[in-house]
Motif scaffolding. Sequence first.
Motif, PDB file in Angstrom:
ATOM      1  N   SER A   1      38.636  57.426  30.339  1.00 47.70           N
ATOM      2  CA  SER A   1      38.693  58.592  30.909  1.00 47.70           C
ATOM      3  C   SER A   1      39.609  58.910  32.111  1.00 47.70           C
ATOM      4  N   LEU A   2      40.300  57.513  32.635  1.00 48.90           N
ATOM      5  CA  LEU A   2      40.981  57.919  33.819  1.00 48.90           C
ATOM      6  C   LEU A   2      42.295  58.125  33.601  1.00 48.90           C
ATOM      7  N   ASN A   3      42.795  57.812  32.374  1.00 49.11           N
ATOM      8  CA  ASN A   3      44.122  57.978  31.954  1.00 49.11           C
ATOM      9  C   ASN A   3      45.131  57.256  32.730  1.00 49.11           C
ATOM     10  N   ILE A   4      44.978  56.190  32.697  1.00 48.81           N
ATOM     11  CA  ILE A   4      45.758  55.045  33.549  1.00 48.81           C
ATOM     12  C   ILE A   4      46.881  54.773  32.635  1.00 48.81           C
ATOM     13  N   LYS A   5      48.120  54.552  33.389  1.00 51.40           N
ATOM     14  CA  LYS A   5      49.224  54.535  32.511  1.00 51.40           C
ATOM     15  C   LYS A   5      49.476  53.043  32.047  1.00 51.40           C
ATOM     16  N   LYS A   6      49.927  53.024  30.694  1.00 44.67           N
ATOM     17  CA  LYS A   6      50.068  51.677  29.999  1.00 44.67           C
ATOM     18  C   LYS A   6      50.724  50.676  30.994  1.00 44.67           C
ATOM     19  N   GLY A   7      50.261  49.381  30.751  1.00 41.15           N
ATOM     20  CA  GLY A   7      50.741  48.325  31.596  1.00 41.15           C
ATOM     21  C   GLY A   7      49.986  47.852  32.991  1.00 41.15           C
ATOM     22  N   SER A   8      49.261  48.800  33.480  1.00 35.31           N
ATOM     23  CA  SER A   8      48.658  48.670  34.540  1.00 35.31           C
ATOM     24  C   SER A   8      47.405  47.565  34.642  1.00 35.31           C
ATOM     25  N   GLU A   9      47.349  47.239  35.961  1.00 30.28           N
ATOM     26  CA  GLU A   9      46.204  45.983  36.163  1.00 30.28           C
ATOM     27  C   GLU A   9      44.890  46.753  36.395  1.00 30.28           C
ATOM     28  N   ILE A  10      43.914  46.029  36.063  1.00 29.24           N
ATOM     29  CA  ILE A  10      42.683  46.462  36.623  1.00 29.24           C
ATOM     30  C   ILE A  10      41.926  45.200  37.071  1.00 29.24           C
ATOM     31  N   ILE A  11      41.346  45.195  38.122  1.00 28.12           N
ATOM     32  CA  ILE A  11      40.547  44.039  38.865  1.00 28.12           C
ATOM     33  C   ILE A  11      39.143  44.002  38.540  1.00 28.12           C
ATOM     34  N   VAL A  12      38.697  42.884  38.312  1.00 33.60           N
ATOM     35  CA  VAL A  12      37.088  42.770  37.750  1.00 33.60           C
ATOM     36  C   VAL A  12      36.832  41.456  38.460  1.00 33.60           C
ATOM     37  N   PRO A  13      35.519  41.333  38.937  1.00 36.20           N
ATOM     38  CA  PRO A  13      35.052  40.230  39.531  1.00 36.20           C
ATOM     39  C   PRO A  13      34.693  39.126  38.400  1.00 36.20           C
ATOM     40  N   VAL A  14      34.915  37.748  38.706  1.00 34.16           N
ATOM     41  CA  VAL A  14      34.982  36.909  37.670  1.00 34.16           C
ATOM     42  C   VAL A  14      33.456  36.694  37.189  1.00 34.16           C
ATOM     43  N   ASN A  15      32.701  36.854  38.103  1.00 34.65           N
ATOM     44  CA  ASN A  15      31.142  36.515  37.683  1.00 34.65           C
ATOM     45  C   ASN A  15      30.644  37.682  37.272  1.00 34.65           C
ATOM     46  N   THR A  16      30.579  38.149  36.039  1.00 35.04           N
ATOM     47  CA  THR A  16      30.087  39.211  35.518  1.00 35.04           C
ATOM     48  C   THR A  16      29.662  39.065  33.979  1.00 35.04           C
ATOM     49  N   TRP A  17      28.949  39.923  33.293  1.00 33.12           N
ATOM     50  CA  TRP A  17      28.816  39.947  31.834  1.00 33.12           C
ATOM     51  C   TRP A  17      30.031  40.371  31.275  1.00 33.12           C
ATOM     52  N   ILE A  18      30.424  40.088  30.028  1.00 34.82           N
ATOM     53  CA  ILE A  18      31.695  40.079  29.393  1.00 34.82           C
ATOM     54  C   ILE A  18      32.095  41.639  29.343  1.00 34.82           C
TER      55      ILE A  18
ATOM     56  N   TYR B   1      44.604  47.225  28.973  1.00 35.71           N
ATOM     57  CA  TYR B   1      45.310  47.100  30.427  1.00 35.71           C
ATOM     58  C   TYR B   1      45.331  45.558  30.637  1.00 35.71           C
ATOM     59  N   LYS B   2      46.224  45.318  31.683  1.00 40.13           N
ATOM     60  CA  LYS B   2      45.831  43.760  32.118  1.00 40.13           C
ATOM     61  C   LYS B   2      44.810  43.517  33.000  1.00 40.13           C
ATOM     62  N   LEU B   3      44.075  42.459  32.713  1.00 41.62           N
ATOM     63  CA  LEU B   3      42.834  42.192  33.271  1.00 41.62           C
ATOM     64  C   LEU B   3      43.061  41.150  34.356  1.00 41.62           C
ATOM     65  N   VAL B   4      42.694  41.442  35.648  1.00 45.52           N
ATOM     66  CA  VAL B   4      43.102  40.569  36.799  1.00 45.52           C
ATOM     67  C   VAL B   4      41.624  40.188  37.522  1.00 45.52           C
ATOM     68  N   PHE B   5      41.361  38.878  37.577  1.00 42.59           N
ATOM     69  CA  PHE B   5      40.132  38.528  37.981  1.00 42.59           C
ATOM     70  C   PHE B   5      40.037  38.495  39.468  1.00 42.59           C
ATOM     71  N   CYS B   6      39.006  38.693  40.161  1.00 43.07           N
ATOM     72  CA  CYS B   6      38.981  38.659  41.502  1.00 43.07           C
ATOM     73  C   CYS B   6      37.691  37.562  41.969  1.00 43.07           C
ATOM     74  N   ASP B   7      37.875  36.668  42.866  1.00 43.36           N
ATOM     75  CA  ASP B   7      36.616  36.038  43.252  1.00 43.36           C
ATOM     76  C   ASP B   7      35.431  36.819  43.727  1.00 43.36           C
ATOM     77  N   ILE B   8      34.365  36.137  43.882  1.00 42.72           N
ATOM     78  CA  ILE B   8      33.204  36.781  44.259  1.00 42.72           C
ATOM     79  C   ILE B   8      32.708  36.173  45.675  1.00 42.72           C
ATOM     80  N   ASN B   9      31.830  36.732  46.367  1.00 42.63           N
ATOM     81  CA  ASN B   9      31.180  36.080  47.688  1.00 42.63           C
ATOM     82  C   ASN B   9      30.451  34.961  47.313  1.00 42.63           C
ATOM     83  N   SER B  10      30.029  34.228  48.203  1.00 39.90           N
ATOM     84  CA  SER B  10      29.134  33.035  47.926  1.00 39.90           C
ATOM     85  C   SER B  10      27.538  33.793  48.188  1.00 39.90           C
ATOM     86  N   GLU B  11      27.446  34.767  49.254  1.00 42.44           N
ATOM     87  CA  GLU B  11      26.346  34.937  49.689  1.00 42.44           C
ATOM     88  C   GLU B  11      25.452  35.900  48.820  1.00 42.44           C
ATOM     89  N   ASP B  12      26.344  36.940  47.879  1.00 44.31           N
ATOM     90  CA  ASP B  12      25.698  37.695  47.155  1.00 44.31           C
ATOM     91  C   ASP B  12      26.265  38.136  45.943  1.00 44.31           C
TER      92      ASP B  12
END
Length: 363
Positions: free
Chosen positions: A69-86, A97-108
């Motif tokens: 729905s966000l109508n993001i342009k082709k070739g853009s990157e989207i950041i997702v935390p690496v610890n989540t459901w697929i 879009y290009k998937l970029v993984f981000c680290d998570i906090n050890s505390e939460d």
Amino acid sequence: MRIKFTNLYKLAPKKKYILSKINELIKNSKFVGGKEVKNFEKNFAKYVKSKYCISLGNGTDALEIAINSLNIKKGSEIIVPVNTWISTAEAVVNNNYKLVFCDINSEDYTINLNDLKKKITKKTKAIIPVHLYGNPANIFGIKKIIKKKNINIVEDCAQAHGSKLKNKHVGTFGDAGTFSFFPGKNLGGFGDGGAIVTNSKKIAEYCLRCRGHGALRKYDHKFSGRNSRLDTIQAGVLNIKLKNYNNVIKKRNQLAKIYFEGLKNINDLELYKLSKYNKYSFHQFVIKTKRRDQLRNFLIKNKIDTMVHYPYMLNELKFLPKGNKLINSKHLGKKILSLPISEEHTKKEIYFVIKKIKEFFKL
Ligand SMILES: Cc1ncc(COP(=O)(O)O)c(C=O)c1O
């Protein structure tokens, strides 16, 4: 004592009401759409204090449609935390879009802001923070980082119905929030279900059309969408369960408090660090220990079920990107363990789990 991880039969309260609702819907042959679905959308929007709620077939579609729905342009990157459901990653990949993984906090276990700053580039057009286990991700921090940048936020709230940051519901901070009503979720139906909440009329209209083949009315197709509807029986079940949902959160918090008290100060066992500004829904109660597998086996021997959410980080899946400098999440899948927690567990059961964990650590 045998302690199940979840007991879906017990998690279906008010069976008498639910059965009579299902009966009524069958009698009226109301299986798709109708008043029941509209009411649920109204009730859920009111619950999270959002302008719009669009109900859908599942939480995965909710993420995919929200990103779309966000109508993001082709070739853009989207950041997702690496610890989540697929599904969180699928929303990016399936929209090309290009998937970029981000680290998570050890505390939460939610998205790590220091790493997020490093992962943002000129091509970053969206971030999908995940309120994992019911723990609210630091949306205020994320908003500060992306201030004045043209970056959208879609909050993945599949595990966090009713969680709040500074008294405001998760899902209402970004452009859209997505939910799952899978039976095992805190607010679960008798089958699959999902929803998008948003305050944007434009996004709401797009999502509404998208779920119905690009049409708002029969034969009014404006683009090629899909079929992803919350079926009427699920809406009926969810309307009944939503009425009691604040009690569900209350009970889960009571049990979590017992875990925190009972498991504090154990060497080699880490608990969440909670923030007094957040309200937690405790979809999971996750502990961390290097001796995870031994502990899990010991608990199995004592008839206590546990689960692992998740045994792998998404960058370990061969068909997804490898990621870069994901320090806190490295080998995390081998150290985390989800303990039984639900509104149907008794305090006695939780005390028993604590007793056995202490026995394992020879305390
Ligand atoms: C974090 C997260 N995102 C998305 C989903 C997808 O929801 P669904 O199973 O309803 O498609 C789930 C469900 O497991 C989830 O836990």
